[in-house]
Design a protein around this motif. Sequence first.
Motif, PDB file in Angstrom:
ATOM      1  N   LEU A   1       0.806  31.511 107.979  1.00 36.50           N
ATOM      2  CA  LEU A   1       0.271  30.766 106.836  1.00 36.50           C
ATOM      3  C   LEU A   1       1.395  30.163 106.006  1.00 36.50           C
ATOM      4  O   LEU A   1       2.446  30.779 105.852  1.00 36.50           O
ATOM      5  CB  LEU A   1      -0.539  31.701 105.924  1.00 36.50           C
ATOM      6  CG  LEU A   1      -1.636  32.546 106.553  1.00 36.50           C
ATOM      7  CD1 LEU A   1      -2.260  33.465 105.507  1.00 36.50           C
ATOM      8  CD2 LEU A   1      -2.692  31.669 107.193  1.00 36.50           C
TER       9      LEU A   1
ATOM     10  N   MET B   1      -2.919  30.008  99.791  1.00 34.62           N
ATOM     11  CA  MET B   1      -2.701  29.380 101.085  1.00 34.62           C
ATOM     12  C   MET B   1      -2.782  27.867 100.962  1.00 34.62           C
ATOM     13  O   MET B   1      -3.736  27.328 100.410  1.00 34.62           O
ATOM     14  CB  MET B   1      -3.737  29.871 102.097  1.00 34.62           C
ATOM     15  CG  MET B   1      -3.483  29.358 103.477  1.00 34.62           C
ATOM     16  SD  MET B   1      -4.794  29.775 104.606  1.00 34.62           S
ATOM     17  CE  MET B   1      -6.174  28.971 103.851  1.00 34.62           C
TER      18      MET B   1
ATOM     19  N   SER C   1      -3.190  30.756 114.242  1.00 37.85           N
ATOM     20  CA  SER C   1      -3.854  32.056 114.151  1.00 37.85           C
ATOM     21  C   SER C   1      -4.366  32.431 115.521  1.00 37.85           C
ATOM     22  O   SER C   1      -4.650  31.568 116.352  1.00 37.85           O
ATOM     23  CB  SER C   1      -5.004  32.020 113.146  1.00 37.85           C
ATOM     24  OG  SER C   1      -6.033  31.175 113.604  1.00 37.85           O
TER      25      SER C   1
ATOM     26  N   THR D   1       6.562  30.492 104.382  1.00 35.12           N
ATOM     27  CA  THR D   1       5.835  30.550 105.645  1.00 35.12           C
ATOM     28  C   THR D   1       5.830  32.014 106.059  1.00 35.12           C
ATOM     29  O   THR D   1       6.883  32.624 106.196  1.00 35.12           O
ATOM     30  CB  THR D   1       6.522  29.692 106.724  1.00 35.12           C
ATOM     31  OG1 THR D   1       6.549  28.337 106.272  1.00 35.12           O
ATOM     32  CG2 THR D   1       5.769  29.782 108.045  1.00 35.12           C
TER      33      THR D   1
ATOM     34  N   ILE E   1      -3.127  26.837 107.207  1.00 35.31           N
ATOM     35  CA  ILE E   1      -3.083  27.795 108.314  1.00 35.31           C
ATOM     36  C   ILE E   1      -2.334  27.094 109.438  1.00 35.31           C
ATOM     37  O   ILE E   1      -2.836  26.144 110.034  1.00 35.31           O
ATOM     38  CB  ILE E   1      -4.487  28.211 108.786  1.00 35.31           C
ATOM     39  CG1 ILE E   1      -5.246  28.908 107.669  1.00 35.31           C
ATOM     40  CG2 ILE E   1      -4.387  29.109 110.024  1.00 35.31           C
ATOM     41  CD1 ILE E   1      -6.691  29.218 108.003  1.00 35.31           C
TER      42      ILE E   1
ATOM     43  N   VAL F   1      -7.754  36.568 105.985  1.00 36.34           N
ATOM     44  CA  VAL F   1      -6.763  35.676 105.365  1.00 36.34           C
ATOM     45  C   VAL F   1      -6.679  35.964 103.865  1.00 36.34           C
ATOM     46  O   VAL F   1      -5.584  36.075 103.304  1.00 36.34           O
ATOM     47  CB  VAL F   1      -7.113  34.189 105.607  1.00 36.34           C
ATOM     48  CG1 VAL F   1      -6.247  33.275 104.770  1.00 36.34           C
ATOM     49  CG2 VAL F   1      -6.980  33.847 107.076  1.00 36.34           C
TER      50      VAL F   1
END
Length: 137
Positions: free
Chosen positions: A85, A64, A70, A115, A67, A45
């Motif tokens: 993310l 970020m 994922s 996004t 999240i 990430v």
Amino acid sequence: MSCPLGKKALPQAMLLLLLSFQVLITPVTKANEETDKSVNFIPTVEFAVNTFNQKSQDEYAYRMEHIMSSWREEVDHPIVFSMRLRLRRTICKKFEESLDICPFQESHDRNNTFTCLFTVGTLPWITEFQLFKNVCS
């Protein structure tokens, strides 16, 4: 013919003992898989966000915010993660230190938030990453 109480209880006790081991083993195995995933996922990430900042024409850094989703892709070599993310603009310039704690800009303007879907391959044992996909909206 009757059995003494001790002889009848022994097979039942053994069965309970065996079942309790099954219950104990399952969560530990799953916990190890989750730990392995997070150990490799977090640097992935960070690589994705850092790459986004390097390629961005904006003078401010993004970090970020959330999240959204994922998952690990079904390949063995390299380890490949895909992640969606939400990135948000900070008050810090791109190349300042401590971007991971830099506050977000107050404005919730559409230009301050992205996004992004990233797909990143990693070879964690040699700390190598490769960006396969980066789509932001």
